[in-house]
Each structure stands twice: as C-alpha cells, then as structure tokens.
Design an enzyme around this catalytic site. Sequence first.
Site, PDB file in Angstrom:
ATOM      1  N   GLU A 162       0.777  -1.244  -0.078  1.00 21.68           N
ATOM      2  CA  GLU A 162      -0.074   0.056   0.006  1.00 21.68           C
ATOM      3  C   GLU A 162       0.823   1.296   0.172  1.00 21.68           C
ATOM      4  N   TYR A 210       3.357   1.998   1.919  1.00 19.12           N
ATOM      5  CA  TYR A 210       4.167   2.168   3.003  1.00 19.12           C
ATOM      6  C   TYR A 210       5.775   2.026   3.149  1.00 19.12           C
ATOM      7  N   ARG A 270       2.550  -9.077   3.864  1.00 22.57           N
ATOM      8  CA  ARG A 270       1.407  -8.214   2.959  1.00 22.57           C
ATOM      9  C   ARG A 270       2.488  -7.717   1.659  1.00 22.57           C
ATOM     10  N   HIS A 316      -1.725   3.951  -1.571  1.00 26.05           N
ATOM     11  CA  HIS A 316      -2.791   4.809  -1.306  1.00 26.05           C
ATOM     12  C   HIS A 316      -3.048   6.149  -2.022  1.00 26.05           C
ATOM     13  N   GLN A 333     -19.004   4.031   3.978  1.00 25.97           N
ATOM     14  CA  GLN A 333     -19.472   5.085   4.654  1.00 25.97           C
ATOM     15  C   GLN A 333     -19.427   4.948   6.028  1.00 25.97           C
TER      16      GLN A 333
HETATM   17  P1  FAD Z   1     -37.077   5.769   2.385  1.00 32.19           P
HETATM   18  O1  FAD Z   1     -35.988   4.905   1.842  1.00 32.19           O
HETATM   19  O2  FAD Z   1     -37.480   6.811   1.529  1.00 32.19           O
HETATM   20  O3  FAD Z   1     -38.399   4.641   2.662  1.00 32.19           O
HETATM   21  C1  FAD Z   1     -39.640   5.186   3.083  1.00 32.19           C
HETATM   22  C2  FAD Z   1     -40.716   4.250   2.534  1.00 32.19           C
HETATM   23  O4  FAD Z   1     -41.930   4.568   3.173  1.00 32.19           O
HETATM   24  C3  FAD Z   1     -40.830   4.118   1.069  1.00 32.19           C
HETATM   25  O5  FAD Z   1     -40.723   2.675   0.698  1.00 32.19           O
HETATM   26  C4  FAD Z   1     -42.301   4.514   0.795  1.00 32.19           C
HETATM   27  O6  FAD Z   1     -42.986   3.793  -0.110  1.00 32.19           O
HETATM   28  C5  FAD Z   1     -42.810   4.281   2.446  1.00 32.19           C
HETATM   29  N1  FAD Z   1     -44.136   5.110   2.633  1.00 32.19           N
HETATM   30  C6  FAD Z   1     -44.115   6.290   2.404  1.00 32.19           C
HETATM   31  N2  FAD Z   1     -45.358   6.836   2.879  1.00 32.19           N
HETATM   32  C7  FAD Z   1     -46.025   5.621   3.392  1.00 32.19           C
HETATM   33  C8  FAD Z   1     -47.269   5.381   3.559  1.00 32.19           C
HETATM   34  N3  FAD Z   1     -48.212   6.453   4.011  1.00 32.19           N
HETATM   35  N4  FAD Z   1     -47.707   4.278   3.868  1.00 32.19           N
HETATM   36  C9  FAD Z   1     -46.808   3.173   3.394  1.00 32.19           C
HETATM   37  N5  FAD Z   1     -45.763   3.455   3.149  1.00 32.19           N
HETATM   38  C10 FAD Z   1     -45.192   4.554   2.961  1.00 32.19           C
HETATM   39  N6  FAD Z   1     -27.647   6.690   0.999  1.00 32.19           N
HETATM   40  C11 FAD Z   1     -26.601   6.207   1.599  1.00 32.19           C
HETATM   41  O7  FAD Z   1     -26.311   5.851   2.601  1.00 32.19           O
HETATM   42  N7  FAD Z   1     -25.531   5.632   0.566  1.00 32.19           N
HETATM   43  C12 FAD Z   1     -25.847   5.669  -0.595  1.00 32.19           C
HETATM   44  O8  FAD Z   1     -24.975   5.611  -1.725  1.00 32.19           O
HETATM   45  C13 FAD Z   1     -27.077   6.091  -1.308  1.00 32.19           C
HETATM   46  N8  FAD Z   1     -27.228   6.189  -2.541  1.00 32.19           N
HETATM   47  C14 FAD Z   1     -28.531   6.732  -2.941  1.00 32.19           C
HETATM   48  C15 FAD Z   1     -28.800   6.611  -4.392  1.00 32.19           C
HETATM   49  C16 FAD Z   1     -30.039   6.895  -4.513  1.00 32.19           C
HETATM   50  C17 FAD Z   1     -30.287   7.042  -6.366  1.00 32.19           C
HETATM   51  C18 FAD Z   1     -30.958   7.235  -3.828  1.00 32.19           C
HETATM   52  C19 FAD Z   1     -32.541   7.835  -4.324  1.00 32.19           C
HETATM   53  C20 FAD Z   1     -31.062   7.494  -2.515  1.00 32.19           C
HETATM   54  C21 FAD Z   1     -29.514   7.133  -2.143  1.00 32.19           C
HETATM   55  N9  FAD Z   1     -29.301   6.905  -0.754  1.00 32.19           N
HETATM   56  C22 FAD Z   1     -28.001   6.613  -0.330  1.00 32.19           C
HETATM   57  C23 FAD Z   1     -30.197   7.394   0.317  1.00 32.19           C
HETATM   58  C24 FAD Z   1     -30.858   6.335   1.209  1.00 32.19           C
HETATM   59  O9  FAD Z   1     -31.364   5.624   0.089  1.00 32.19           O
HETATM   60  C25 FAD Z   1     -31.770   7.044   1.977  1.00 32.19           C
HETATM   61  O10 FAD Z   1     -31.177   7.897   3.065  1.00 32.19           O
HETATM   62  C26 FAD Z   1     -32.631   5.932   2.931  1.00 32.19           C
HETATM   63  O11 FAD Z   1     -33.208   5.224   1.811  1.00 32.19           O
HETATM   64  C27 FAD Z   1     -33.584   6.458   3.615  1.00 32.19           C
HETATM   65  O12 FAD Z   1     -34.215   5.749   4.296  1.00 32.19           O
HETATM   66  P2  FAD Z   1     -35.880   5.846   5.067  1.00 32.19           P
HETATM   67  O13 FAD Z   1     -36.216   4.410   5.493  1.00 32.19           O
HETATM   68  O14 FAD Z   1     -35.855   6.941   5.865  1.00 32.19           O
HETATM   69  O15 FAD Z   1     -36.836   6.370   3.805  1.00 32.19           O
HETATM   70  P1  NAP Z   2     -28.217  16.841  -0.915  1.00 33.18           P
HETATM   71  O1  NAP Z   2     -26.944  15.905  -0.685  1.00 33.18           O
HETATM   72  O2  NAP Z   2     -28.767  17.540   0.132  1.00 33.18           O
HETATM   73  O3  NAP Z   2     -28.131  17.657  -2.479  1.00 33.18           O
HETATM   74  C1  NAP Z   2     -28.974  18.306  -2.694  1.00 33.18           C
HETATM   75  C2  NAP Z   2     -28.526  19.343  -3.925  1.00 33.18           C
HETATM   76  O4  NAP Z   2     -29.586  20.104  -4.282  1.00 33.18           O
HETATM   77  C3  NAP Z   2     -27.328  20.005  -3.440  1.00 33.18           C
HETATM   78  O5  NAP Z   2     -26.404  20.064  -4.623  1.00 33.18           O
HETATM   79  C4  NAP Z   2     -27.890  21.488  -3.417  1.00 33.18           C
HETATM   80  O6  NAP Z   2     -26.965  22.341  -3.723  1.00 33.18           O
HETATM   81  C5  NAP Z   2     -29.144  21.439  -4.320  1.00 33.18           C
HETATM   82  N1  NAP Z   2     -30.184  22.267  -3.802  1.00 33.18           N
HETATM   83  C6  NAP Z   2     -30.871  22.235  -2.407  1.00 33.18           C
HETATM   84  N2  NAP Z   2     -31.915  22.941  -2.452  1.00 33.18           N
HETATM   85  C7  NAP Z   2     -31.925  23.408  -3.760  1.00 33.18           C
HETATM   86  C8  NAP Z   2     -33.096  24.462  -4.311  1.00 33.18           C
HETATM   87  N3  NAP Z   2     -34.011  24.935  -3.707  1.00 33.18           N
HETATM   88  N4  NAP Z   2     -33.052  24.644  -5.524  1.00 33.18           N
HETATM   89  C9  NAP Z   2     -31.894  24.262  -6.408  1.00 33.18           C
HETATM   90  N5  NAP Z   2     -30.877  23.341  -5.776  1.00 33.18           N
HETATM   91  C10 NAP Z   2     -31.012  22.836  -4.529  1.00 33.18           C
HETATM   92  O7  NAP Z   2     -29.299  15.686  -1.313  1.00 33.18           O
HETATM   93  P2  NAP Z   2     -29.415  14.357  -2.278  1.00 33.18           P
HETATM   94  O8  NAP Z   2     -28.715  14.621  -3.662  1.00 33.18           O
HETATM   95  O9  NAP Z   2     -31.001  14.361  -2.771  1.00 33.18           O
HETATM   96  O10 NAP Z   2     -29.006  13.298  -1.660  1.00 33.18           O
HETATM   97  C11 NAP Z   2     -30.078  12.799  -0.383  1.00 33.18           C
HETATM   98  C12 NAP Z   2     -29.429  11.802   0.458  1.00 33.18           C
HETATM   99  O11 NAP Z   2     -29.146  10.844  -0.144  1.00 33.18           O
HETATM  100  C13 NAP Z   2     -28.131  12.875   0.765  1.00 33.18           C
HETATM  101  O12 NAP Z   2     -27.936  13.289   1.890  1.00 33.18           O
HETATM  102  C14 NAP Z   2     -27.061  11.756   0.493  1.00 33.18           C
HETATM  103  O13 NAP Z   2     -26.192  11.689   1.824  1.00 33.18           O
HETATM  104  C15 NAP Z   2     -27.832  10.339   0.500  1.00 33.18           C
HETATM  105  N6  NAP Z   2     -26.993   9.777  -0.766  1.00 33.18           N
HETATM  106  C16 NAP Z   2     -25.772   9.432  -0.462  1.00 33.18           C
HETATM  107  C17 NAP Z   2     -24.875   8.924  -1.718  1.00 33.18           C
HETATM  108  C18 NAP Z   2     -23.708   8.415  -1.437  1.00 33.18           C
HETATM  109  O14 NAP Z   2     -22.860   8.033  -2.303  1.00 33.18           O
HETATM  110  N7  NAP Z   2     -23.107   8.292  -0.125  1.00 33.18           N
HETATM  111  C19 NAP Z   2     -25.570   8.713  -2.875  1.00 33.18           C
HETATM  112  C20 NAP Z   2     -26.769   9.334  -2.820  1.00 33.18           C
HETATM  113  C21 NAP Z   2     -27.386   9.668  -2.108  1.00 33.18           C
HETATM  114  P3  NAP Z   2     -26.955  23.753  -3.778  1.00 33.18           P
HETATM  115  O15 NAP Z   2     -27.583  24.466  -2.662  1.00 33.18           O
HETATM  116  O16 NAP Z   2     -25.635  24.472  -3.532  1.00 33.18           O
HETATM  117  O17 NAP Z   2     -27.477  24.016  -5.051  1.00 33.18           O
HETATM  118 FE1  SF4 Z   3     -18.171  -0.339   5.255  1.00 34.07          FE
HETATM  119 FE2  SF4 Z   3     -20.458  -1.385   6.271  1.00 34.07          FE
HETATM  120 FE3  SF4 Z   3     -20.255  -0.257   4.063  1.00 34.07          FE
HETATM  121 FE4  SF4 Z   3     -18.907  -2.627   4.050  1.00 34.07          FE
HETATM  122  S1  SF4 Z   3     -21.458  -2.110   4.354  1.00 34.07           S
HETATM  123  S2  SF4 Z   3     -18.256  -0.739   3.296  1.00 34.07           S
HETATM  124  S3  SF4 Z   3     -18.301  -2.492   6.236  1.00 34.07           S
HETATM  125  S4  SF4 Z   3     -20.086   0.556   6.037  1.00 34.07           S
END
Ligand code: FAD
Ligand code: NAP
Ligand code: SF4
Length: 671
Positions: free
Chosen positions: A165, A167, A215, A253, A340
Amino acid sequence: MSYPHLLEPLDLGFTQLRNRVLMGSMHTGLEDIPDSHNRMAAFYAERAAGGVALIVTGGFMPNEHCLPPGELPVFKQEGAVEKHRVITDAVHKEGGKICLQILHTGRYSRTENLIAPSPIQAPINRYVPHEASEEQILQQIEDFANFAAFCQEAGYDGVEIMGSEGYFINEFIAKRTNQRKDRWGGSFENRIRLALEIVRRTRERVGTNFIIIFRLSMLDLVEGGSSFEETVLLGKALAQAGVSIINTGIGWHESQIPTIATKVPRGAFTWVTAKYRDHLPVPVITSNRINTPELAEQVLAQGDADMISMARPFLADPHFVNKAAANRSAEINTCIGCNQACLDHIFNGQLTSCLVNPRACHELEFQITPTTSPKNIAVVGAGPAGLAFATTAAERGHKVTLFDSATEIGGQFNLAKRIPGKEEFNETLRYFAQRLQTLGVEVNLNTRVTSAQLNAENFDAVAVATGISPRVPSIEGVDHPMVLSYVDVISGKATVGKRVALIGAGGIGFDVAEFLSHGDATPSQDIPVFMKEWGVDMTMAARGGIEGVSAQLEPSPRQIFLLQRKQTRIGANLGKTTGWIHRLGLMKRQVQMLAGCEYQRIDDEGLHLTVNGEPRLLAVDNVVICAGQEPLQELVAGLKIPCQLVGGANVAAELDAKRAIEEATRAALNI
Ligand code: FAD
Ligand code: NAP
Ligand code: SF4
C-alpha cells in the site's frame, strides 16, 4: 451450496487454521480509546465466535517516526502485555487465532518526524519525509523484531508485516520512492534488503512456531512501481527469510485507481494473486471486494489462492463463516462496499462502524436484549429505516406489522440499486427480506397507510418510517414538460434526451449523472472492462500494473451538466474515500460540473441561468431535479397512538442510509 474449499483447514506445519478465512486488517479506532483492550477483545472475539480462522488486527505503529509526538509504541508501554492478553485470550477462547499487524507508515506518517528511503513527499501527505539514515534503518528493523517478540509474549499467534500500500517497506522496494545510492537503494537487490532483513530478524527473535504474514504489494498501481518479475523474486526471498504466509496488497494509497469501493467488481483482483501463486513456495492469501462465501469458494476452487482475506464483510456480519457453514448464506448481512461507516469514519477521526450493521465496534454498549413488555407495533415504510426498526423490534420479541405503499420493500434503495456501480445495494434488500421472514414480521406491501387506519387497529405503538418527498425548487418553468424528477429518471418511467442539465449536485445528482452517462458497458460487473476503463494491464507486463497503459472508456451517450448554487467544489460533501472516484469517473465521461449557478427559468430553449454572475443558456432536452428532499410526515398529524419518527421521515437534511439504519435500530432497542 456447500463450501468445501473455504471450510477446509490449512496446515502450516506448526499450527493449523480451522478454515481458509482470514479477517483482514482494519484500523477501527478502538485501538485509540479508553478501555480499548476490552472493546477490541469484544469486537474480535465476536468475529472469532463467528467462525473466522485467523484475524489480523488493525495496524500498530512501531515507533516515533509514525506515531504522534510523545506517544509510545505499544510494545514499549507499561502493562501492554497484560492488556493485549485480554484480546488474545478472548479470541482463543472462541477457537480463533489472531495476528497483530505491524505497520510502519513511512512517508504517509502524519508527523513531522517521518522518515522514508528518500525525501520525496507523498501526494497525499503534507509532510515531507526525512531520508532515513543507516542507523535509523537498522533501528526500524530492530523495532519490527521487538514488536513481534512483544506480540509473542502477549499471546498473539503471529504478526503481519505490512509491506504494501505504499508504506515504509514498500517505499524501499519501489524505484518511485527509493533513490538511495547506498546498500538500501539502487539495484533491486538493494531495494528489497529492508523487507528481507525485517523478516529475517523477526524470525530469529520469535523462533519457528509463530506465524509471520507478509503483505506483499503484488500490484502497486502507481508509476515507478515494481514489475511482476521483481515481485516474484521478492516473494521467493521472503519465504526463504522466514515468512509463513504471503498476503496480497493491491494499490498504493496515492494510486488513482479504485480498489475496494463498491464500484470495483467483486473479486476484481484475485487474478493478480493467481499469477503469483505458482511461483511462491508458501500459502498465499487473496483479497479485495470478496464479500460472499459463494465467491470466496469459487476463488479457492479455481486455484487463485490458498486463503481468502475479507475485512469489511466482518464489520457487516461477524457470523459470516458460521452462517455459510450452516448453509444459511442467505442470512448473511453483506458488505456493500460503501465505505460510509468504516473507512470514511476513520478518515474523519470517528470510530469505525458499518452502515448495514451499526453494532460493529459497539459490541459492549449495543446489546439486542429481549423486551420485558412485548408490544403490538406498526412500522410504516419499508425503506432502510423501517426495515431496521421492524427487524430489531421483532428480534426483541415485539409483534411487528410492516406496511409499504410500494410493491417491494427497500424504499429508496430500490433506486440506489439501479445506479451503475451500486448493484450491491440489492444484497441489503435480500438480507432484510430474509430477516423479516425469519423473524415472522407481517409484511403488507401495496398498502398506503393513513392515520385513520392505524387508529382503528389495535396497535400499541407506530414507527413512522415514511421517508421523504423530493424537493421541487421554485424556479420559473419548473412545471415545463422537459423537467423530470430523479425518481422517474432512475426508475425508468421517463425517457431522457441527449443533452441534460441536473439541478443539484449532492449524492443523488452524482448518481443520476452516473446513471445517464453510462452506455451498455458494465464496469462494476465485468473485471476486464473495469481494468480497461481504469488503465490496468491484466498481462502484468507494465510496471506497477499501469505504467504506459492508457485508460479506454466507453464515451457517454449524453452531454451532461451537473449544477449547484454553492461556490464550493462540486462533490465536496461526498464520502471522503469514495468522492474522488465519483468525481474522476464523471470527469472521464466529460460531465461538465458547474458551481455558483443561479437558476432563472426553464422554457422551450432550455435552462436559463447565471454561472458566477455570467448569463448562460444550456440548450438541453431535459432538466432533472435532484435538489434534495423534505421529510414525509403526513401520517403523524392524525395519529392517536404513540409514535416515533425514524430516518428520512424524522429529518431529511443530510439523510443517508447509515443514519436511517442506525437511528431506527437504536429506536427499536428502546421501545
Ligand atoms: P425511504 O427509503 O424513503 O423509505 C420510505 C418508505 O416509506 C418508502 O418505501 C415509501 O414507499 C414508504 N411510505 C411512505 N409513505 C407511506 C405510507 N403512507 N404508507 C406506506 N408506506 C409509505 N444512502 C446512502 O447512505 N448511501 C448511498 O450510496 C445512497 N445512494 C442513494 C442513491 C439514490 C439514487 C437514492 C435515491 C438514495 C440513495 N441513498 C443513499 C439515500 C438512502 O437510500 C436514504 O437515505 C434511505 O433510503 C432513507 O431511508 P428511509 O427508510 O428513511 O426512507
Ligand atoms: P443533498 O446531498 O442535500 O443535495 C442536494 C443538492 O441540491 C445540492 O447540490 C444542493 O446544492 C441542491 N439544492 C438544494 N436545495 C435546492 C433548491 N432549493 N434549488 C436548487 N438546488 C437545491 O441531497 P440529495 O442529493 O438528494 O441526496 C439525499 C441524501 O442521500 C444525501 O444526504 C446523501 O447523503 C444520500 N446519498 C448518498 C450517496 C452516497 O454516495 N453516499 C449517494 C446518493 C445519495 P446547492 O444548494 O448548492 O444548489
Ligand atoms: Fe463499510 Fe459496512 Fe459499507 Fe461494508 S457495508 S463498506 S463494512 S460501512
């Protein structure tokens, strides 16, 4: 499926390992906190109880050239033998074995006192190393040997000497960092002298019945790295010098090639170990992105290695091996490679844990105990938060009914899993589906729940895990037909044109850009395509695996603009250890990233905006809104039953699955 190769013992002559699974070294942060030895003992013992044959601890640094000023290395600390005995005894009690990793960080050290073969600064460290003197080099060798002797006294079964890595030891081996003219530099023979002397001296001190793992950097992934032939010679010489097992190291790294992130295909580098295996006279371990027993078995069966190293998979599930052995692999909580809660935490100075298993590294405080007053609980929403709440509450003995309006469990993970490079998110959904079934949770899909319905039922408590609704920014023309929501784009409901502007450059904006900039190639699922895309030579003819090799990438089928209002660097809030991969990947696909945007209107011409005050028109076919989210709490107002909000429904700002799962799990522990 059975796993005959994975579960076969490995005989090292003086000792036997009960199977072919090594838990690879991870610095967890437990090393540095009060009561560290008891916490480490609990952490490692749980993994040993889960069936791992051999554990390697996180790296421990041997002296003041790596450690923060004033800090003594473990082997010089008073009482350390007794403290480390607590760890080794706990592991041995569970039938496992444990080695301590000795890690000399060389020019990556975060101290002004750092040394390296030559005074060449690492691109990822602000400190410039001092050139190690002859006397210092001899002292480093002595410190490795002294540390190993300490380990033997403290009950460790062996040590791992970190030689990869980028090191200290690796820095001596590679021309890139070693420009010395004395007996420690110049010729290859001189450059490997340090590695060999450390092993020889260590073996002399500990005798024959002690494991020494080395390693070995088998693929440096930097220019000026070692050649295949050199590494074979080194591996043979290390075995002669007394190494018992050779472990695979992939990438320095400072390398700009991803090696463990979720975008890296599973088992992406076992072909590297395979190329060396026949040349090396000791067992070899392969590693990197192996996260299922099926894959591990296949890698061993095809003869790539003698053992499998997995590290993060044991944060995700300590019982991985036992579940596989009992033919219950569908119950394994699979590491999704997100980094994460593990690597990102360490780089942020936080304790390691795991997104899918928040109990990892919190074994002593985080006990899932049976409830003394079982309740009838409704959980509304089967996203990560609802799933974590429902399964934890059910495990504690509550009666749980889970509702979701969608046709499948998973919430937003059903979008995440469709992003190229995030296919692993499917595994978390598989795990939770299995868990719901095992625990007898009643699951009602296609059921949009209202407060009136819940009030009419006989529930004692409700967990509101309804997640979020996407934010719609107030921009003139936001209701124009060309404007799409990220939900419709990712789910495939909307057709997207050739020129696209993405409003919002958070995690989701990046993911949508990834989604729209990919053509038919699937680098995260196809090892040769991945290697081609990142310029890695699979014939191993190139030095370091990359020298002189150009990356070949499928061009993006679309012209994409990724926009944000802030002036900060685009993607600054992405994960510490993965953000660079996302940014680099999109830059390679010519995605244009613009900060300092003010959106003015959307009309038939496209998106009108100013960028740092300059008016611009992006003549795009579609504008996709990825502007963050608002909590969905409509259920709460009319509820007459005690309720608890978890995940996105609680707070949508800075929500991710790590927070959703941890928050919901902790809430379910207290109900
Ligand atoms: P949600 O996942 O939004 O689940 C809420 C659920 O409630 C839904 O299934 C919905 O259908 C249901 N629901 C709502 N209202 C009702 C109702 N009245 N009755 C019955 N069911 C209902 N997070 C990461 O940490 N790492 C990532 O890499 C990452 N990548 C992402 C990529 C994308 C494209 C997206 C969209 C999100 C990503 N996220 C990622 C974010 C992550 O998925 C969310 O933070 C997480 O899913 C939030 O979990 P939650 O259970 O709070 O809500
Ligand atoms: P986010 O990370 O909060 O990003 C929102 C984006 O929208 C920012 O670029 C923000 O930048 C812009 N924005 C916010 N309010 C706005 C407005 N009123 N008008 C125009 N632009 C606006 O949210 P997200 O991308 O929806 O992701 C949601 C969550 O999912 C995140 O918090 C993230 O942690 C999680 N997630 C994580 C990963 C991962 O790889 N770890 C991947 C996907 C999602 P400006 O305000 O500067 O424009
Ligand atoms: Fe790290 Fe858990 Fe994500 Fe695996 S699933 S990369 S152990 S945080």
